[in-house]
Design a protein around this motif. Structure first.
Motif, PDB file in Angstrom:
ATOM      1  N   ILE A   1      24.373   4.490 -11.561  1.00 22.40           N
ATOM      2  CA  ILE A   1      25.682   4.351 -12.186  1.00 22.40           C
ATOM      3  C   ILE A   1      26.548   3.432 -11.325  1.00 22.40           C
ATOM      4  CG2 ILE A   1      26.680   6.406 -11.070  1.00 22.40           C
ATOM      5  CD1 ILE A   1      28.142   6.918 -13.799  1.00 22.40           C
ATOM      6  N   CYS A   2      27.367   2.647 -11.989  1.00 22.00           N
ATOM      7  CA  CYS A   2      28.243   1.721 -11.261  1.00 22.00           C
ATOM      8  C   CYS A   2      29.535   2.437 -10.890  1.00 22.00           C
ATOM      9  CB  CYS A   2      28.537   0.504 -12.128  1.00 22.00           C
ATOM     10  SG  CYS A   2      29.692  -0.629 -11.331  1.00 22.00           S
ATOM     11  N   PRO A   3      29.868   2.498  -9.588  1.00 24.52           N
ATOM     12  CA  PRO A   3      31.105   3.170  -9.182  1.00 24.52           C
ATOM     13  C   PRO A   3      32.349   2.380  -9.599  1.00 24.52           C
ATOM     14  CG  PRO A   3      30.020   2.188  -7.267  1.00 24.52           C
ATOM     15  CD  PRO A   3      29.117   1.958  -8.449  1.00 24.52           C
ATOM     16  N   ASN A   4      32.163   1.139  -9.946  1.00 21.46           N
ATOM     17  CA  ASN A   4      33.296   0.289 -10.313  1.00 21.46           C
ATOM     18  C   ASN A   4      33.638   0.373 -11.800  1.00 21.46           C
ATOM     19  OD1 ASN A   4      35.267  -1.781  -9.591  1.00 21.46           O
ATOM     20  ND2 ASN A   4      34.009  -3.150 -10.834  1.00 21.46           N
ATOM     21  N   CYS A   5      32.616   0.264 -12.661  1.00 18.77           N
ATOM     22  CA  CYS A   5      32.909   0.201 -14.104  1.00 18.77           C
ATOM     23  C   CYS A   5      32.294   1.348 -14.899  1.00 18.77           C
ATOM     24  CB  CYS A   5      32.461  -1.142 -14.674  1.00 18.77           C
ATOM     25  SG  CYS A   5      30.686  -1.324 -14.871  1.00 18.77           S
ATOM     26  N   GLY A   6      31.543   2.223 -14.245  1.00 15.97           N
ATOM     27  CA  GLY A   6      30.996   3.390 -14.946  1.00 15.97           C
ATOM     28  C   GLY A   6      29.733   3.127 -15.744  1.00 15.97           C
ATOM     29  N   ASN A   7      29.263   1.914 -15.738  1.00 16.62           N
ATOM     30  CA  ASN A   7      28.053   1.529 -16.458  1.00 16.62           C
ATOM     31  C   ASN A   7      26.826   2.271 -15.905  1.00 16.62           C
ATOM     32  OD1 ASN A   7      26.381  -0.064 -18.106  1.00 16.62           O
ATOM     33  ND2 ASN A   7      26.160  -1.642 -16.522  1.00 16.62           N
ATOM     34  N   ARG A   8      25.979   2.799 -16.811  1.00 21.18           N
ATOM     35  CA  ARG A   8      24.734   3.453 -16.402  1.00 21.18           C
ATOM     36  C   ARG A   8      23.568   2.580 -16.801  1.00 21.18           C
ATOM     37  NH1 ARG A   8      23.865   9.456 -16.117  1.00 21.18           N
ATOM     38  NH2 ARG A   8      25.862  10.333 -15.481  1.00 21.18           N
TER      39      ARG A   8
ATOM     40  N   MET B   1      22.060  -3.809  -8.710  1.00 19.69           N
ATOM     41  CA  MET B   1      23.317  -4.499  -8.981  1.00 19.69           C
ATOM     42  C   MET B   1      23.702  -4.329 -10.452  1.00 19.69           C
ATOM     43  SD  MET B   1      24.268  -8.491  -8.366  1.00 19.69           S
ATOM     44  CE  MET B   1      24.601  -8.476  -6.607  1.00 19.69           C
ATOM     45  N   CYS B   2      24.956  -3.921 -10.671  1.00 18.95           N
ATOM     46  CA  CYS B   2      25.457  -3.711 -12.033  1.00 18.95           C
ATOM     47  C   CYS B   2      25.407  -5.016 -12.819  1.00 18.95           C
ATOM     48  CB  CYS B   2      26.896  -3.198 -11.960  1.00 18.95           C
ATOM     49  SG  CYS B   2      27.647  -2.960 -13.578  1.00 18.95           S
ATOM     50  N   THR B   3      24.832  -4.951 -14.027  1.00 17.82           N
ATOM     51  CA  THR B   3      24.731  -6.182 -14.824  1.00 17.82           C
ATOM     52  C   THR B   3      26.082  -6.570 -15.427  1.00 17.82           C
ATOM     53  OG1 THR B   3      24.104  -4.953 -16.804  1.00 17.82           O
ATOM     54  CG2 THR B   3      22.310  -5.778 -15.425  1.00 17.82           C
ATOM     55  N   ARG B   4      27.026  -5.613 -15.463  1.00 21.31           N
ATOM     56  CA  ARG B   4      28.342  -5.942 -16.020  1.00 21.31           C
ATOM     57  C   ARG B   4      29.290  -6.534 -14.992  1.00 21.31           C
ATOM     58  NH1 ARG B   4      30.207  -0.656 -19.109  1.00 21.31           N
ATOM     59  NH2 ARG B   4      28.660  -0.591 -20.775  1.00 21.31           N
ATOM     60  N   CYS B   5      29.343  -5.910 -13.795  1.00 21.49           N
ATOM     61  CA  CYS B   5      30.391  -6.341 -12.854  1.00 21.49           C
ATOM     62  C   CYS B   5      29.866  -6.734 -11.477  1.00 21.49           C
ATOM     63  CB  CYS B   5      31.458  -5.262 -12.734  1.00 21.49           C
ATOM     64  SG  CYS B   5      30.936  -3.845 -11.755  1.00 21.49           S
ATOM     65  N   ARG B   6      28.540  -6.731 -11.285  1.00 22.39           N
ATOM     66  CA  ARG B   6      27.910  -7.190 -10.040  1.00 22.39           C
ATOM     67  C   ARG B   6      28.189  -6.302  -8.829  1.00 22.39           C
ATOM     68  NH1 ARG B   6      24.338  -9.362 -12.326  1.00 22.39           N
ATOM     69  NH2 ARG B   6      23.709 -10.719 -10.640  1.00 22.39           N
TER      70      ARG B   6
HETATM   71 ZN   LIG Z   1      29.770  -2.257 -12.931  1.00 15.70          ZN
END
Ligand SMILES: [Zn+2]
Length: 190
Positions: A171-178, A154-159
Protein backbone atom coordinates in the motif's frame (compact mmCIF):
# COMPACT_ATOMS: atom_id res chain seq x y z
CA UNK A 1 42.15 7.76 -19.50
CA UNK A 2 43.24 7.03 -23.08
CA UNK A 3 43.80 3.32 -23.36
CA UNK A 4 46.25 1.93 -25.87
CA UNK A 5 46.04 -1.40 -27.65
CA UNK A 6 47.40 -4.10 -25.41
CA UNK A 7 46.61 -2.23 -22.17
CA UNK A 8 45.28 -4.46 -19.43
CA UNK A 9 42.04 -3.06 -18.01
CA UNK A 10 39.49 -3.81 -15.31
CA UNK A 11 35.68 -3.49 -15.33
CA UNK A 12 34.66 0.17 -15.33
CA UNK A 13 38.04 1.52 -16.47
CA UNK A 14 37.69 4.45 -18.88
CA UNK A 15 39.06 3.70 -22.34
CA UNK A 16 38.15 6.72 -24.45
CA UNK A 17 35.48 9.35 -24.91
CA UNK A 18 32.48 8.82 -27.12
CA UNK A 19 33.49 11.67 -29.46
CA UNK A 20 36.62 9.77 -30.48
CA UNK A 21 35.57 6.14 -30.64
CA UNK A 22 32.61 3.86 -31.12
CA UNK A 23 32.14 1.38 -28.26
CA UNK A 24 32.49 -2.19 -29.51
CA UNK A 25 32.56 -5.62 -27.85
CA UNK A 26 33.47 -5.71 -24.21
CA UNK A 27 32.69 -2.06 -23.62
CA UNK A 28 29.80 0.12 -22.60
CA UNK A 29 29.07 3.81 -22.60
CA UNK A 30 28.52 5.83 -19.47
CA UNK A 31 28.25 9.61 -19.29
CA UNK A 32 30.10 10.10 -22.56
CA UNK A 33 32.91 7.73 -21.70
CA UNK A 34 33.61 4.30 -23.10
CA UNK A 35 34.40 1.86 -20.31
CA UNK A 36 35.48 -1.72 -20.03
CA UNK A 37 32.94 -4.41 -19.16
CA UNK A 38 35.48 -6.84 -17.87
CA UNK A 39 39.08 -7.76 -17.20
CA UNK A 40 40.84 -7.87 -20.51
CA UNK A 41 43.06 -6.34 -23.12
CA UNK A 42 42.27 -3.20 -25.10
CA UNK A 43 42.16 -3.33 -28.89
CA UNK A 44 41.86 -0.01 -30.73
CA UNK A 45 40.83 0.01 -34.36
CA UNK A 46 42.04 3.43 -35.52
CA UNK A 47 40.69 3.03 -39.05
CA UNK A 48 37.10 2.34 -38.02
CA UNK A 49 37.38 4.30 -34.78
CA UNK A 50 36.23 1.34 -32.74
CA UNK A 51 37.55 0.34 -29.36
CA UNK A 52 36.97 -3.03 -27.76
CA UNK A 53 38.15 -5.17 -24.88
CA UNK A 54 39.15 -8.75 -25.44
CA UNK A 55 38.12 -10.76 -22.43
CA UNK A 56 40.67 -12.67 -20.44
CA UNK A 57 37.86 -14.48 -18.70
CA UNK A 58 34.60 -15.54 -20.30
CA UNK A 59 32.22 -13.35 -18.33
CA UNK A 60 32.58 -10.66 -15.68
CA UNK A 61 33.91 -12.64 -12.75
CA UNK A 62 31.37 -11.47 -10.21
CA UNK A 63 28.32 -12.15 -12.37
CA UNK A 64 27.73 -15.86 -12.66
CA UNK A 65 24.95 -18.42 -12.49
CA UNK A 66 23.54 -18.86 -9.01
CA UNK A 67 24.49 -15.47 -7.56
CA UNK A 68 21.81 -13.15 -6.18
CA UNK A 69 21.73 -9.69 -7.68
CA UNK A 70 19.98 -6.50 -6.62
CA UNK A 71 18.58 -4.27 -9.30
CA UNK A 72 15.85 -1.97 -10.51
CA UNK A 73 12.94 -2.89 -12.74
CA UNK A 74 13.20 -0.74 -15.86
CA UNK A 75 10.55 -2.33 -18.05
CA UNK A 76 7.65 -4.78 -17.71
CA UNK A 77 6.39 -5.87 -21.07
CA UNK A 78 4.38 -8.97 -21.92
CA UNK A 79 6.20 -11.99 -20.54
CA UNK A 80 9.42 -10.30 -19.41
CA UNK A 81 10.53 -7.82 -16.78
CA UNK A 82 13.87 -6.15 -17.41
CA UNK A 83 16.07 -5.47 -14.41
CA UNK A 84 19.09 -3.17 -14.42
CA UNK A 85 21.53 -4.95 -12.15
CA UNK A 86 23.14 -2.67 -9.56
CA UNK A 87 25.27 -5.16 -7.72
CA UNK A 88 25.81 -8.71 -6.66
CA UNK A 89 24.48 -9.36 -3.16
CA UNK A 90 27.22 -9.88 -0.62
CA UNK A 91 29.91 -8.61 -2.95
CA UNK A 92 32.00 -5.60 -2.09
CA UNK A 93 33.05 -5.24 -5.70
CA UNK A 94 32.10 -2.21 -7.76
CA UNK A 95 28.52 -2.15 -9.02
CA UNK A 96 27.85 -3.65 -12.41
CA UNK A 97 25.56 -0.89 -13.61
CA UNK A 98 25.77 -1.85 -17.25
CA UNK A 99 24.06 -5.22 -17.04
CA UNK A 100 20.39 -5.82 -17.69
CA UNK A 101 18.76 -9.14 -16.87
CA UNK A 102 15.29 -10.46 -17.59
CA UNK A 103 12.74 -12.28 -15.45
CA UNK A 104 10.33 -14.37 -17.54
CA UNK A 105 6.78 -14.64 -16.18
CA UNK A 106 7.30 -18.36 -15.57
CA UNK A 107 10.33 -17.57 -13.38
CA UNK A 108 8.73 -14.87 -11.22
CA UNK A 109 6.79 -16.91 -8.67
CA UNK A 110 5.73 -20.44 -7.81
CA UNK A 111 2.12 -19.30 -7.71
CA UNK A 112 -0.11 -18.31 -10.61
CA UNK A 113 0.28 -14.94 -12.29
CA UNK A 114 -2.18 -13.75 -14.89
CA UNK A 115 -0.04 -10.73 -15.72
CA UNK A 116 3.57 -9.97 -14.97
CA UNK A 117 2.51 -6.55 -13.66
CA UNK A 118 1.06 -8.41 -10.64
CA UNK A 119 4.67 -9.22 -9.71
CA UNK A 120 6.76 -6.25 -10.79
CA UNK A 121 6.34 -2.62 -11.77
CA UNK A 122 8.83 -0.09 -13.11
CA UNK A 123 10.94 1.45 -10.36
CA UNK A 124 10.73 -1.53 -8.01
CA UNK A 125 13.93 -2.74 -6.40
CA UNK A 126 14.29 -6.51 -6.63
CA UNK A 127 16.52 -9.33 -5.52
CA UNK A 128 16.85 -12.09 -8.09
CA UNK A 129 19.00 -15.08 -8.76
CA UNK A 130 20.94 -15.45 -12.01
CA UNK A 131 19.57 -18.67 -13.50
CA UNK A 132 21.32 -18.60 -16.85
CA UNK A 133 24.10 -16.52 -18.32
CA UNK A 134 24.67 -16.49 -22.04
CA UNK A 135 27.38 -14.01 -22.90
CA UNK A 136 26.89 -10.54 -21.50
CA UNK A 137 23.47 -9.81 -22.88
CA UNK A 138 21.57 -13.01 -22.08
CA UNK A 139 21.12 -12.75 -18.33
CA UNK A 140 18.11 -14.74 -17.14
CA UNK A 141 16.88 -14.09 -13.61
CA UNK A 142 14.39 -15.85 -11.37
CA UNK A 143 12.59 -14.81 -8.20
CA UNK A 144 10.59 -17.91 -7.27
CA UNK A 145 12.15 -18.42 -3.84
CA UNK A 146 10.61 -16.74 -0.79
CA UNK A 147 13.64 -14.59 -0.13
CA UNK A 148 13.60 -13.29 -3.69
CA UNK A 149 11.39 -10.76 -5.42
CA UNK A 150 10.54 -7.13 -4.73
CA UNK A 151 12.31 -5.60 -1.73
CA UNK A 152 11.02 -2.05 -2.38
CA UNK A 153 7.91 -1.41 -4.45
CA UNK A 154 7.27 1.93 -6.14
CA UNK A 155 3.71 3.26 -6.38
CA UNK A 156 2.61 3.43 -10.01
CA UNK A 157 0.45 6.48 -9.25
CA UNK A 158 2.74 8.76 -7.26
CA UNK A 159 6.22 7.12 -7.30
CA UNK A 160 6.45 6.77 -3.52
CA UNK A 161 7.83 3.57 -2.06
CA UNK A 162 5.09 1.36 -0.65
CA UNK A 163 4.53 -0.59 2.56
CA UNK A 164 3.76 -4.27 2.81
CA UNK A 165 0.19 -4.97 3.94
CA UNK A 166 -0.27 -8.63 3.18
CA UNK A 167 1.24 -11.52 1.36
CA UNK A 168 2.21 -10.08 -1.98
CA UNK A 169 0.30 -6.84 -1.43
CA UNK A 170 1.59 -3.33 -0.82
CA UNK A 171 0.00 0.00 0.00
CA UNK A 172 1.20 3.51 -0.76
CA UNK A 173 1.53 5.63 2.40
CA UNK A 174 1.19 8.75 0.25
CA UNK A 175 -1.89 8.12 -1.89
CA UNK A 176 -3.46 4.97 -0.43
CA UNK A 177 -3.09 2.99 -3.65
CA UNK A 178 -2.94 -0.82 -3.19
CA UNK A 179 -1.05 -3.00 -5.61
CA UNK A 180 0.15 -6.57 -6.01
CA UNK A 181 3.75 -7.69 -6.14
CA UNK A 182 5.89 -10.81 -5.85
CA UNK A 183 7.39 -9.77 -2.53
CA UNK A 184 10.60 -10.99 -0.99
CA UNK A 185 10.50 -12.04 2.65
CA UNK A 186 13.23 -9.39 3.00
CA UNK A 187 10.81 -6.63 1.99
CA UNK A 188 12.18 -3.40 3.42
CA UNK A 189 9.11 -1.34 4.39
CA UNK A 190 6.75 -3.22 6.67
ZN1 LIG B 1 1.07 6.45 -4.27
Amino acid sequence: MKAKSGDFVFPGDSLAVIEEFVPAEGTYEEKGKIKSLFVGEVARDEKNKRIKVISKTETPPILKEGVVVIGEVIEVKGQRALVRIHHVKGSSRAPVTSFVGAVHISQATNGYLSKLTEAFRIGDIVEARVSRLVGLTGIDLQTTQKSLGVIKAMCTRCRHFMKKVGKDEVICPNCGNREKRKLSTDYRLK
